[in-house]
Design an enzyme around this catalytic site. Structure first.
Site, PDB file in Angstrom:
ATOM      1  N   GLY A  22       0.826  -1.187   0.000  1.00  0.00           N
ATOM      2  CA  GLY A  22       0.000   0.000   0.000  1.00  0.00           C
ATOM      3  C   GLY A  22       0.865   1.245   0.000  1.00  0.00           C
ATOM      4  O   GLY A  22       2.074   1.204   0.247  1.00  0.00           O
ATOM      5  N   CYS A  23       0.211   2.385  -0.286  1.00  0.00           N
ATOM      6  CA  CYS A  23       0.970   3.626  -0.393  1.00  0.00           C
ATOM      7  C   CYS A  23       1.505   4.057   0.965  1.00  0.00           C
ATOM      8  O   CYS A  23       2.693   4.369   1.096  1.00  0.00           O
ATOM      9  CB  CYS A  23       0.103   4.707  -1.003  1.00  0.00           C
ATOM     10  SG  CYS A  23      -1.543   4.850  -0.292  1.00  0.00           S
ATOM     11  N   TYR A  24       0.659   4.062   1.976  1.00  0.00           N
ATOM     12  CA  TYR A  24       1.154   4.392   3.320  1.00  0.00           C
ATOM     13  C   TYR A  24       2.234   3.412   3.782  1.00  0.00           C
ATOM     14  O   TYR A  24       3.291   3.829   4.274  1.00  0.00           O
ATOM     15  CB  TYR A  24       0.014   4.381   4.338  1.00  0.00           C
ATOM     16  CG  TYR A  24      -0.921   5.555   4.324  1.00  0.00           C
ATOM     17  CD1 TYR A  24      -0.468   6.841   4.598  1.00  0.00           C
ATOM     18  CD2 TYR A  24      -2.278   5.385   4.081  1.00  0.00           C
ATOM     19  CE1 TYR A  24      -1.340   7.924   4.625  1.00  0.00           C
ATOM     20  CE2 TYR A  24      -3.164   6.462   4.102  1.00  0.00           C
ATOM     21  CZ  TYR A  24      -2.698   7.727   4.380  1.00  0.00           C
ATOM     22  OH  TYR A  24      -3.555   8.788   4.408  1.00  0.00           O
TER      23      TYR A  24
END
Lengths: 343, 343, 343, 343
Positions: free
Chosen positions: D148-150
């Site tokens: 995921g981006c986070y």
């Protein structure tokens, strides 16, 4: 590899030249100058360039620049005109992104820019760097004066109408808007986020420096004087110019879609959108592209042309590289074919 | 205290009516309806109202609304026209913020809004809620049709020129721009931040619904038909409308500053700026105020009028409350005199 | 009417004092000073005040200020400390929005602000202007030192946890973010829209001036030293502070909702949201309000408190007026009860 | 040329894959699918691609995809897991940008994503696509689950601290913020400009889906369970993630600059800034780069690591192409070396 010098590399057109040239297959920046940042690494000032640029800002020394194949001036107005003559005499090619060589008439220049022109005798030698109008002259030029950001969009919008003698040429109206980067990388109160964000305003409504440039160049195209009312506005965003241009049609209700598509059929960087679409600044963000659309509201007598560009690319650094490619015999699209950044 | 009802309180004009009326010394909101949010506390939907509003959304029941002194319709078009006749018959006063009663001609209405008008016989009874044009008629009205947000700014910009017969009335051009709140509180892809932010575009260039309203009303003022080319644009910000209006002067170079100052000398909510200033949307943010400036670039034949307003205040809910004050005999500025929020 | 003087009225806390006091029923601004703008109309600098403010900027003359019932200092740090002693001696009440009187220890002040304190002997006399902590002392004060914008939000977030001895007080972490107006109305390159928009960054991570103020005040509340790690960030927007505060619970999984609701039950300007909601900066825009929410992720041992405020209102000018109301015996909510501007 | 297929090309990770692959020297997109847009030209949906992409959206037909050298899934979660097994069986390589294959434990997946996993038996086969942790495994993988981006930013921030056993691993705190593009190209009310602009808020404070992924992967790195408190926030801007990460040092005041510089010395896309600088989201806009900085405020016991990335590039599509390069034996930086777009 073409050896490129950049004078005045601490502004937004400077960092944009560096970004674009970093991906150019046939050119390399070998010198970048800044009186204020001598000795500082470029990527310290612009951390987006970490890993892409090892240069250090230097003094604008004539010898190093004269050794370049081409020198870009990414300076405010009233800088290039003091240095360019010597560089030209030394054999360099110069592409000036500032206003110093855009107007043929030194008197008009002085009236709008508030200073005496330093080398009026070199004005005639400058070629106006709008490839869509002057591709051949650019190919043979030693000094190219790149158009202003607003004039690029506005001229591309009006050109098919004037070239085809389709409109009254003394009643052209251009209501245009620019992102704040058009004002440069300068600490001015008007441009701090708290003043410029969440806001929209016109400025220079009584007269803006880009107006005489537009009238000069469109007059050349139309074969006679044109009258342009130009009102610029400041957009609460970083990049992008949008021009909404109005002209009075000689033939009310004329279908202008084919006129525009034909006029720009062979242009790699002017993109006429399908009928009914509206150009957006965000679809050309970071790209060397002007997108156009045309409408005739209610089929009446007023033509509306909308044009968008990234003011730092097709409105400045990208167009300058396009001129460089033409001047040096490279494919015109080299380093400029990438799509815009969306969203 | 005047008892106020609001129909359709979940949109931005609804919450803005609540914000403004919370500070109004002579009016109280007693009913607010929403088919979709029945039973929900208003301040649960709009947490800015916590502590200011104890209301709960109810069904739009006719009886409760008829018991109000005045009912605002803060609904999309095609809602008010179905409910208003019964409310009027029950004795209520109605202020409609939607488009349903703005056009006198039901046929034109249908052409632009794509549906048959539900009560064409009541159109004649509606008074157009632009106090600067129709103050006396509003005072005696039972049904007020508030102008659109764009038309308010554009009409206030052109009015002094047309009233004084100073310009060609068939060549009016309005290039206007609105913050995204003008599109309402709706989940549309075009309006999500990733699409609308950092962007500028025209829309509806071939024809927008506010155009016939502008031509109808300015025609009344001018005493004959006018021709308006209107191109709206979407600004990457929340609130604010800016209109840049162009007209061809009968007397080139005419000094328009006194014309505008005289025309609006007694208006509490129209503010002509000193010569040379440009209006900004941010200086009227949250305020019931239209700020105007006028220029004649290069002293030629084109007049440029710039007008700003907050589309949700002077362009909608504030103007509606201004009409309410007039209808009910209150001081016109009640609840509307606060300054804008800057920065 | 209370006669108010404002020193340093050209910044954002100055114009915000004027906006808020324009709607205050019991106070009137009678003098506003600015060394740089003497003689200029205030509404020429801030056109949002046209129609609301007829004042002209004057020199900061002691006599005129001493004649006021209360004088606000809306100046950068290192200004008030030079003028305040004389004003106090002349009998005036002073509310300082700057940092000059926030820290009790002149040595700590000097370390963080880089200059010697001009009147360390008056520090003991200053009352810290956070009404939720020091309401009674403010009522009797002649000199109030308003808290910084970050400290207001962060202290209101941690207070219920520390007052109840619910967390380890040496491991408090505050990750907070502010709109750009927190940096003031200053032409700094970092704050121009092209640099600050569409961007997010921390700053002062190694140490920020608001840190000792937070530790001093929370230490008072906790009854012993606390350890705070504070990292501020710059938001690409105008107004608003959001603090995300972390603390280690002594009792993992403790239900903190009633703790917060009880602690702030009687506070007019601190608003604990219903469980599960998250505060937003936009719902307090323009309002004198701090909205709070609390969560314990996965029911573990870390408490997360989120607090929002408008940095120019509850974080500065609104809180200053709240203190004024308390000092002068007015209802505390006078002029401060309006809802936020949403959207 | 590597033949690339993209499933679900109408979202932001889809258009970003197309933008990046348009400039990739060794890969070509030959198929792009969308159930909702079958038959529509891609550049009609995304006008930034006019001139760069002639493709038309097709049905997600298994045969065409299986003929590709690599297939990217740029779909929401709960799509890939239904199609991937058959594609793998047909011999394709798959890079999934969604969450379907990130968690090893199907039970945990179900708890956070609210549905039963469709192919739990294939989870063990998926390699977690964070090249800085798993470069060799990616080189041999047939199925890569991109982070995921986070989690990308947060893991890169904590990794040097955990790998060196320098901090308490049960007290990790990550306060992170994302531009709105992280929420995808979806018409949700929360994401329209009028709701998300000029605003900042936390969301999912009580628990966010990226938390278990972070704990799983950091636990692998640390060689034992870690405890992470993760609070995401929504930034009023389009692209960019900033993570501010806090950890308790075993040795207070430790100089972490060399720790980070050494750890990432050989990584082409992780850039440790010089001591004292703060990373900004804008300097990595459009670039496949994570910029990091580390501080120890007041030389105490809390380490603060700041990490930025473009959520659509290093946080999604760029990282996916990085994985593709590794899987297919190309130079890892192919198509990914361009600088960010600044300003």
């Amino acid at each position: 590899m073409i050896r490129v010098g950049i004078v005045g590399g601490t502004g937004y057109t400077g960092v944009e030249l560096l970004r674009l040239l970093a991906a150019h297959p046939g050119a390399e920046v070998v010198a970048i100058t800044s009186r204020g940042e001598v000795g500082r690494r470029v990527d310290d000032l612009f951390p987006n360039l970490r890993g892409s640029c090892d240069l250090v800002f230097t003094e604008p020394a004539a010898a190093a620049l004269a050794a370049c194949d081409v020198v870009f001036f990414a300076t405010p107005h009233n800088v290039a005109m003091h240095s360019v003559p010597a560089l030209l005499d030394a054999g360099a090619r110069v592409i000036d992104l500032s206003a110093d060589f855009r107007l043929r008439d030194a008197g008009i220049w002085s009236r709008w820019y508030g200073e005496t022109h330093a080398c009026p005798e070199r004005l005639a030698e400058a070629v106006y760097g709008l490839p869509e109008f002057h591709r051949e002259a650019i190919a043979g030029a030693r000094l190219v004066a790149c158009p202003g950001c607003y004039p690029t969009a506005i001229q591309l919008a009006f050109a098919p109408l004037l070239a085809g003698d389709l409109v009254d040429r003394d009643q052209l109206i251009a209501s245009a808007a620019s992102g704040v980067s058009g004002a440069g990388r300068q600490a001015k109160l008007d441009n701090i986020l708290t003043e410029a964000s969440d806001n929209f305003k016109a400025y220079g409504a009584a007269g803006h420096r880009h107006q005489p440039e537009i009238e000069q160049s469109l007059g050349d195209l139309a074969g006679g004087p044109v009258g342009v009312t130009f009102v610029p506005h400041l957009l609460p965003m970083i990049r992008g110019i949008h021009a909404t241009c109005f002209a009075r049609l000689k033939t009310p209700g004329l279908d202008l879609q084919p006129v525009f598509e034909d006029y720009y059929a062979d242009e790699p960087f002017v993109d006429v959108l399908p009928a009914g679409q509206h150009p957006q600044t965000r679809t050309v963000r970071g790209a060397n592209r002007c997108q156009l659309a045309v409408a005739v509201p209610q089929g009446r007598e007023t033509a509306v042309v909308m044009a968008t560009e990234d003011n730092l690319v097709k409105g400045a650094s990208g167009q300058a590289i396009q001129c460089m490619n033409i001047m040096l015999g490279l494919p015109e699209t080299n380093g400029l074919a990438h799509p815009g950044l969306l969203p």
